[in-house]
Motif scaffolding. Structure first.
Motif, PDB file in Angstrom:
ATOM      1  N   LYS A 115      56.211  12.038  28.610  1.00 38.40           N
ATOM      2  CA  LYS A 115      57.216  11.486  29.431  1.00 38.40           C
ATOM      3  C   LYS A 115      56.662  10.665  30.498  1.00 38.40           C
ATOM      4  N   ASN A 116      57.171   9.399  30.485  1.00 42.55           N
ATOM      5  CA  ASN A 116      56.629   8.709  31.703  1.00 42.55           C
ATOM      6  C   ASN A 116      57.693   8.703  32.739  1.00 42.55           C
ATOM      7  N   GLU A 117      57.405   9.417  33.729  1.00 43.51           N
ATOM      8  CA  GLU A 117      58.379   9.605  35.066  1.00 43.51           C
ATOM      9  C   GLU A 117      58.992   8.586  35.301  1.00 43.51           C
ATOM     10  N   ILE A 124      56.296   8.953  21.769  1.00 46.27           N
ATOM     11  CA  ILE A 124      55.619   9.796  20.564  1.00 46.27           C
ATOM     12  C   ILE A 124      54.275   9.395  20.618  1.00 46.27           C
ATOM     13  N   VAL A 125      53.253  10.440  20.900  1.00 52.91           N
ATOM     14  CA  VAL A 125      51.783  10.307  21.013  1.00 52.91           C
ATOM     15  C   VAL A 125      51.085  11.175  20.003  1.00 52.91           C
ATOM     16  N   GLN A 126      49.688  11.200  19.853  1.00 52.33           N
ATOM     17  CA  GLN A 126      49.101  12.060  19.218  1.00 52.33           C
ATOM     18  C   GLN A 126      49.145  13.372  19.585  1.00 52.33           C
ATOM     19  N   ALA A 132      50.619  16.343  25.749  1.00 55.71           N
ATOM     20  CA  ALA A 132      51.666  16.344  24.864  1.00 55.71           C
ATOM     21  C   ALA A 132      52.395  17.585  24.427  1.00 55.71           C
ATOM     22  N   THR A 133      53.647  17.212  24.288  1.00 60.29           N
ATOM     23  CA  THR A 133      54.359  18.537  24.142  1.00 60.29           C
ATOM     24  C   THR A 133      55.197  18.605  22.778  1.00 60.29           C
ATOM     25  N   ARG A 134      55.050  19.613  22.029  1.00 60.95           N
ATOM     26  CA  ARG A 134      55.672  19.538  20.481  1.00 60.95           C
ATOM     27  C   ARG A 134      57.163  19.482  20.600  1.00 60.95           C
ATOM     28  N   HIS A 160      62.464  16.096  27.050  1.00 59.80           N
ATOM     29  CA  HIS A 160      63.125  15.056  27.629  1.00 59.80           C
ATOM     30  C   HIS A 160      63.371  13.822  26.510  1.00 59.80           C
ATOM     31  N   HIS A 161      64.580  13.398  26.519  1.00 58.30           N
ATOM     32  CA  HIS A 161      65.067  12.482  25.507  1.00 58.30           C
ATOM     33  C   HIS A 161      64.745  12.732  24.081  1.00 58.30           C
ATOM     34  N   GLN A 162      64.542  14.001  23.621  1.00 58.00           N
ATOM     35  CA  GLN A 162      64.021  14.128  22.293  1.00 58.00           C
ATOM     36  C   GLN A 162      64.566  13.525  21.168  1.00 58.00           C
ATOM     37  N   ILE A 163      65.863  13.968  20.963  1.00 57.48           N
ATOM     38  CA  ILE A 163      66.774  13.497  20.027  1.00 57.48           C
ATOM     39  C   ILE A 163      66.687  11.745  19.930  1.00 57.48           C
TER      40      ILE A 163
END
Length: 229
Positions: A115-117, A124-126, A132-134, A160-163
């Motif tokens: 998340k970029n506050e 999406i990151v490595q 990083a959170t799954r 955060h904003h996952q979908i």
């Protein structure tokens, strides 16, 4: 009350409400009145309670998202609901109207998000990236029109904003979601993401609770709803 609540379910311990677009579930830096306060006012008025009625926030929806939101009416219910959420013993189903048909009619997506506050946006990151959170969800295509497609999404994690970010990543941008690639906004500022239902064991009575939120009063939502009937 100025804004009447669309109450889906209520008992002595919990209250479930259908959130409108633009509402915020919990207070934030905007200073706008949150739903938690609206629910507290509603309960105080309904039961003629002096002072503020207790309302505990169990989970949140993004501001432009509509649908089912659960609040606790007692601290005991809040503690137990928090445990249920933490243990992932609550089923959350969403409907999303997207601009492109998905690459598969049904799939399970696993990504790692950051998340970029500052931008209030997730990326999406490595998996190896620090912090990083799954994020995991399942989707299936349940209806299509000539221009849009309706996906049913089951959420297995609550990022955060996952979908929004996971669907965008497979080319399924949610209608109206400018932040994740939609070419234009919806007139009311909403995005076409609706928290359709919650299913869980009641924190006190242990009965199964299944709450479904009506879709927004908008032609495209009604079109898909009629197809599925």
């Amino acid at each position: 009350m100025k804004n009447s609540l669309d109450v889906i379910y209520e008992d002595n311990h919990i209250i479930i409400v259908n959130k409108k677009t633009g509402d915020i579930v919990q207070g934030d830096k905007t200073g706008d009145k949150p739903m938690s306060e609206d629910v507290s006012d509603f309960l105080s008025e309904k039961y003629n309670k002096p002072g503020k009625a207790f309302v505990g926030v169990v989970h949140r929806l993004d501001r432009p998202v509509t649908g089912v939101v659960l609040f606790a009416k007692t601290s005991k219910a809040l503690t137990r609901m928090n445990e249920i959420v933490k243990e992932r013993k609550i089923e959350k189903t969403y409907w999303a109207i997207v601009l492109q048909s998905p690459p598969k009619n049904e799939d399970r997506l696993v990504n790692y998000l950051m998340k970029n506050e500052k931008l209030n946006k997730s990326y999406i990151v490595q998996e190896t990236q620090s912090g990083a959170t799954r994020a995991e969800l399942g989707y299936r295509l349940i209806a299509s029109s000539d221009k849009y497609h309706l996906l049913e999404v089951e959420l297995f994690t609550g990022r955060h904003h996952q979908i929004r970010v996971q669907l965008s990543n497979i080319g399924c941008i949610i209608k109206g979601d400018l932040k994740y690639g939609a070419p234009r906004s919806n007139p009311d500022g909403s995005i076409c993401l609706h928290a359709r239902s919650l299913n869980f064991e009641h924190p006190v009575t242990h009965l199964n609770i299944h709450a479904t939120a009506k879709v927004p009063n908008e032609n495209l939502w009604h079109f898909f709803e009629q197809i599925l009937q």
